[in-house]
Design a protein around this motif. Structure first.
Motif, PDB file in Angstrom:
ATOM      1  N   LEU A 120       0.851  -1.190   0.000  1.00  0.00           N
ATOM      2  CA  LEU A 120       0.000   0.000   0.000  1.00  0.00           C
ATOM      3  C   LEU A 120       0.883   1.235   0.000  1.00  0.00           C
ATOM      4  CD1 LEU A 120      -2.677  -1.031   2.655  1.00  0.00           C
ATOM      5  CD2 LEU A 120      -2.961  -0.976   0.182  1.00  0.00           C
ATOM      6  N   LYS A 157      -7.934   3.568  -5.711  1.00  0.00           N
ATOM      7  CA  LYS A 157      -6.663   3.549  -4.978  1.00  0.00           C
ATOM      8  C   LYS A 157      -6.907   2.965  -3.595  1.00  0.00           C
ATOM      9  CE  LYS A 157      -2.979   6.572  -3.305  1.00  0.00           C
ATOM     10  NZ  LYS A 157      -2.517   7.970  -3.238  1.00  0.00           N
ATOM     11  N   LEU A 158      -6.033   2.056  -3.195  1.00  0.00           N
ATOM     12  CA  LEU A 158      -6.043   1.462  -1.859  1.00  0.00           C
ATOM     13  C   LEU A 158      -4.921   2.118  -1.063  1.00  0.00           C
ATOM     14  CD1 LEU A 158      -6.235  -2.256  -3.052  1.00  0.00           C
ATOM     15  CD2 LEU A 158      -8.147  -0.824  -2.277  1.00  0.00           C
ATOM     16  N   CYS A 192      -7.528  -1.095   4.957  1.00  0.00           N
ATOM     17  CA  CYS A 192      -7.110  -0.054   4.021  1.00  0.00           C
ATOM     18  C   CYS A 192      -8.291   0.865   3.749  1.00  0.00           C
ATOM     19  CB  CYS A 192      -6.571  -0.644   2.719  1.00  0.00           C
ATOM     20  SG  CYS A 192      -7.804  -1.378   1.660  1.00  0.00           S
ATOM     21  N   VAL A 215     -10.253   2.871   0.663  1.00  0.00           N
ATOM     22  CA  VAL A 215     -10.437   2.967  -0.781  1.00  0.00           C
ATOM     23  C   VAL A 215     -10.760   4.418  -1.115  1.00  0.00           C
ATOM     24  CG1 VAL A 215     -11.814   2.248  -2.767  1.00  0.00           C
ATOM     25  CG2 VAL A 215     -11.286   0.616  -0.972  1.00  0.00           C
ATOM     26  N   ALA A 265     -10.970  -5.332  -6.072  1.00  0.00           N
ATOM     27  CA  ALA A 265     -10.219  -4.688  -4.989  1.00  0.00           C
ATOM     28  C   ALA A 265     -10.374  -5.476  -3.691  1.00  0.00           C
ATOM     29  CB  ALA A 265     -10.679  -3.248  -4.799  1.00  0.00           C
ATOM     30  N   GLU A 266     -11.586  -5.935  -3.418  1.00  0.00           N
ATOM     31  CA  GLU A 266     -11.820  -6.734  -2.210  1.00  0.00           C
ATOM     32  C   GLU A 266     -11.021  -8.029  -2.252  1.00  0.00           C
ATOM     33  OE1 GLU A 266     -16.067  -7.075  -2.270  1.00  0.00           O
ATOM     34  OE2 GLU A 266     -16.313  -4.907  -1.945  1.00  0.00           O
ATOM     35  N   CYS A 278      -7.352  -7.215  -1.742  1.00  0.00           N
ATOM     36  CA  CYS A 278      -7.082  -6.904  -0.329  1.00  0.00           C
ATOM     37  C   CYS A 278      -7.050  -8.167   0.521  1.00  0.00           C
ATOM     38  CB  CYS A 278      -8.133  -5.939   0.219  1.00  0.00           C
ATOM     39  SG  CYS A 278      -7.959  -4.261  -0.421  1.00  0.00           S
ATOM     40  N   ILE A 323     -12.110  -3.082   4.658  1.00  0.00           N
ATOM     41  CA  ILE A 323     -11.951  -1.967   3.740  1.00  0.00           C
ATOM     42  C   ILE A 323     -12.852  -0.838   4.222  1.00  0.00           C
ATOM     43  CG2 ILE A 323     -12.342  -1.113   1.400  1.00  0.00           C
ATOM     44  CD1 ILE A 323     -11.779  -3.869   0.345  1.00  0.00           C
TER      45      ILE A 323
END
Length: 178
Positions: A64, A83-84, A94, A96, A118-119, A122, A131
């Motif tokens: 990250l 973006k994370l 994180c 988002v 994204a999940e 992550c 998240i």
């Protein structure tokens, strides 16, 4: 949709592909040729200097912060970005930010698709558990994909005083446990 996870899933981070689909989600630092188009996409929603935007994209890495982009097969067109970012006070979480879908592709499920990737990224690649995000007007979308309201969270750690500029903020904070 069924997702194909590259073997091994965490090494090399090749494009994540959707079965039978012409779309990929890729960490932008592995595809620097996509940075200019991604910069233009983000700036179409939230104008900022190209230099500042490019620096943010160039900071993307295997941990990250990490910028992910949804692109067409062959990396021909950037459709969406997110973006994370790390949360200083929460090591297994994180934040988002900068979730944007090209205006030509909105309403077709691409926001949901990049959020799902994204999940997965992550949970599987970064070994994160939660998240967080903030939104002004898209809370209905995030609720439909499993996010719930939560207390305000700062990416930079706890505040010891209330900032006047945040008292009238319309932001809503949400989270999803992975």
């Amino acid at each position: 949709m069924r997702y194909i996870k590259p073997e091994p899933y965490y090494e090399g981070l090749p494009p994540f592909n959707v079965t039978g689909s012409p779309f990929n989600v890729v960490p932008i630092h592995n595809y620097p040729e996509l940075m200019k188009d991604t910069c233009a996409l983000i700036n179409s929603e939230w104008p900022r200097s190209e230099t500042a935007r490019m620096r943010s994209l160039e900071a993307s890495c295997d941990t990250l912060p990490c910028s992910l982009v949804l692109t067409t097969e062959g990396m021909g067109r950037v459709i969406a970005h997110l973006k994370l970012s790390p949360i200083t006070s929460k090591k297994k979480a994180c934040f988002v930010e900068s979730v944007v879908v090209d205006k030509k592709y909105r309403g077709q499920g691409f926001g949901k698709l990049i959020m799902k990737f994204a999940e997965d990224y992550c949970r599987v690649v970064l070994d994160l558990k939660t998240i967080y995000l903030s939104t002004i007007d898209q809370d209905g979308f995030y609720e439909r994909i499993g996010y719930e309201y939560c207390e305000r969270i700062s990416m930079y750690g706890p505040r010891h005083c209330e900032l006047p500029s945040l008292q009238n903020a319309k932001k809503k904070y949400m989270k999803k446990v992975l």
